[in-house]
Design an enzyme around this catalytic site. Structure first.
Site, mmCIF file in Angstrom:
data_model
loop_
_atom_site.group_PDB
_atom_site.id
_atom_site.type_symbol
_atom_site.label_atom_id
_atom_site.label_comp_id
_atom_site.label_asym_id
_atom_site.label_seq_id
_atom_site.Cartn_x
_atom_site.Cartn_y
_atom_site.Cartn_z
ATOM 1 N N HIS A 136 -22.498 -5.743 -46.635
ATOM 2 C CA HIS A 136 -23.203 -6.045 -47.889
ATOM 3 C C HIS A 136 -22.185 -6.467 -48.930
ATOM 4 O O HIS A 136 -21.071 -5.951 -48.959
ATOM 5 C CB HIS A 136 -23.976 -4.812 -48.384
ATOM 6 N N ASP B 29 -31.723 -4.402 -43.986
ATOM 7 C CA ASP B 29 -32.383 -5.191 -42.928
ATOM 8 C C ASP B 29 -32.201 -4.625 -41.537
ATOM 9 O O ASP B 29 -32.788 -5.132 -40.578
ATOM 10 C CB ASP B 29 -31.834 -6.631 -42.968
#
Ligand code: SDX
Length: 432
Positions: A308, A366
């Site tokens: 991320h 996700d």
């Protein structure tokens, strides 16, 4: 304003420019670099904007090192545990949790805007049955400005409110219409007696031939996933909506630009890519091979659902979704769901690997969401559409905050030019 200042010094001339810093309510200060170009004739350089604050915002706060995510100051863990998506929509839009009367009024307005114009419904028949649902959803959302041109004055607070309610209310209907088109099944109209997530599920899975029974655990899981995907500060798609909206374009087109940005596999498209990756890995015996591919600089493969730009610790959303995975699979009698087992083992192996540890790569939002969607019967081609349904309120809230900011101006970054200097046109006969 903070009392700290920073000095930019040109060591070749000794010229110095004092820059003012600015403090937010929490989180890192910023240094205001707006005078740099005007006074030093140089640009700041930050491709990908990883060190750049693009705006002031009061909507969402992320501390990537501590794995903290706050919506208007409320920890996402508490909202996931105690709130509902429709209440979180009110919170993100208005900045405060609603009273009972405010929530009832807001819910009523959303429920009474769930239908879409019949002409808009006919657009879906223009797509082939194998069109990707994100392409259909993006196209139809973009077309909304053609239906509501009487309420597109972005400086009119009432127009801004009706836009916000229409987008939040109609995204599930548009998403469901796209899904039904891929199935060749008839469109199921919304039922305004149902709550937001139950209505979405009925439009996805209901058929005219029989009544649809809402599974409360499934509806709760969908509502939780919508809450966790609702907003995330200045992420790629939200920044796209802000930049598009800064030109003064109509808000439906600005949101459609956010849908386009979200579709990318580095962003919201990752949930679909995670399922493809897990299905390609197949069994835990292949995990080491794929982890090594992800580490190989010469291999474009990345471990989808990992890493991320901001979180250098656990993404709090992934932790909550993993727990919900257990509940949904248990409820469906899929305790030994092979994909979930594979994902859990992949996570354990990756988190012990030095490559992932030293780069602080953890599962993101996700990584597990697609396992729940698939277990609920939602196909992977619809995963990013689900993300778009949830994130619509974040896009709308940031667009609204930008439009209401009196200092807001059109976004227009500059560049470091690396091309040719001035040169004269050559006749084609003179070119070699
Ligand atoms: C979302 O911004 C948001 O808030 C987004 C989001 C939201 O709610 O809006 O949280 C939603 O988009 C989540 C992210 C979904 N994307 C994926 O899961 C795709 C896989 N992840 C990577 O593509 C990547 O981690 C990104 C795009 C998410 C972050 O990219 P960065 O910050 O540019 O990371 P990086 O490229 O600087 O990576 C640093 C290092 C690099 O290695 P080195 O050059 O240092 O040797 O880590 C490596 C990268 O190669 N790396 C990975 C990796 N992610 C980063 N290596 C293998 N697999 C990965 N997944």
């Amino acid at each position: 304003m903070s009392d700290k200042t920073y000095t930019l010094r040109d060591n070749s001339t000794g010229d110095e420019l004092e820059l003012q810093s600015k403090s937010g309510s929490i989180g890192p200060d910023v240094v205001d670099v707006r005078p740099v170009y005007a006074k030093q004739d140089i640009f700041t350089f930050d491709p990908g904007f990883s060190s750049t604050a693009s705006c002031e915002s009061a909507i969402t706060y992320i501390d990537g090192d501590k794995g903290i995510l706050l919506y208007r100051g409320y920890p996402v863990e508490q909202l996931a545990d105690k709130s509902s998506y429709i209440e979180v929509c009110y919170l993100l839009l208005h900045g405060e949790l609603p009273t009972a009367a405010q929530l009832e009024g807001f819910s009523h307005s959303i429920r009474t805007h769930t239908m879409i114009n019949e002409s808009m419904l006919r657009f879906f028949n223009g797509f082939h049955h194998d069109a990707h649902p994100m392409a259909m959803v993006g196209g139809v959302v973009s077309s909304m400005s053609a239906f509501y041109h009487d309420t597109l004055d972005i400086n009119n607070p009432r127009h801004r409110q009706i836009f916000a309610h229409r987008i939040i209310a109609k995204m599930p209907t548009i998403a469901a219409a796209a899904y039904k088109h891929t199935l060749g099944q008839p469109f199921v109209y919304p039922d305004n007696d149902l709550d937001y997530s139950s209505n979405l599920m009925r439009m996805f899975f209901g058929v005219p031939a029989e009544d649809y029974r809402i599974d409360p655990v499934a509806a709760e899981a969908i509502d939780l996933l919508l809450i966790l995907h609702a907003d995330h500060e200045q992420n790629c798609s939200t920044s796209t909506v802000r930049l598009a909206g800064s030109s003064g374009t109509n808000p439906y087109s600005a949101v459609a630009s956010g849908i386009a940005a979200l579709w990318g596999p580095a962003h919201g498209g990752a949930n679909e890519a995670v399922l493809r990756m897990l299905e390609e890995i197949g069994t835990v015996d292949n995990v080491d091979k794929y982890v090594n591919k992800a580490k190989d600089k010469n291999d474009p493969f990345r471990l989808m659902g990992f890493g991320h730009r901001v979180y250098k610790n656990h993404d709090p959303r992934a932790t909550i979704i993993r727990k919900m995975c257990y509940r949904v699979l248990d409820n469906l009698g899929q305790q030994d769901n092979p994909l979930f087992d594979l994902a859990l083992q992949l996570e354990q192996i990756a988190l012990k690997d030095e490559y992932f540890v030293e780069r602080q790569l953890y599962p993101n939002v996700d990584f597990y969401s697609g396992i729940i969607y698939k277990a609920l019967g939602i196909p992977s081609s619809m995963f990013t559409v689900m993300f778009a349904v949830a994130r619509a309120v974040g896009w709308v809230s940031h667009w609204q905050e930008m439009i209401e900011d009196p200092d807001s101006r059109i976004g227009r970054p500059r560049q470091l030019y690396m091309g040719s200097g001035p040169r004269d046109y050559q006749a084609i006969t003179e070119r070699s």
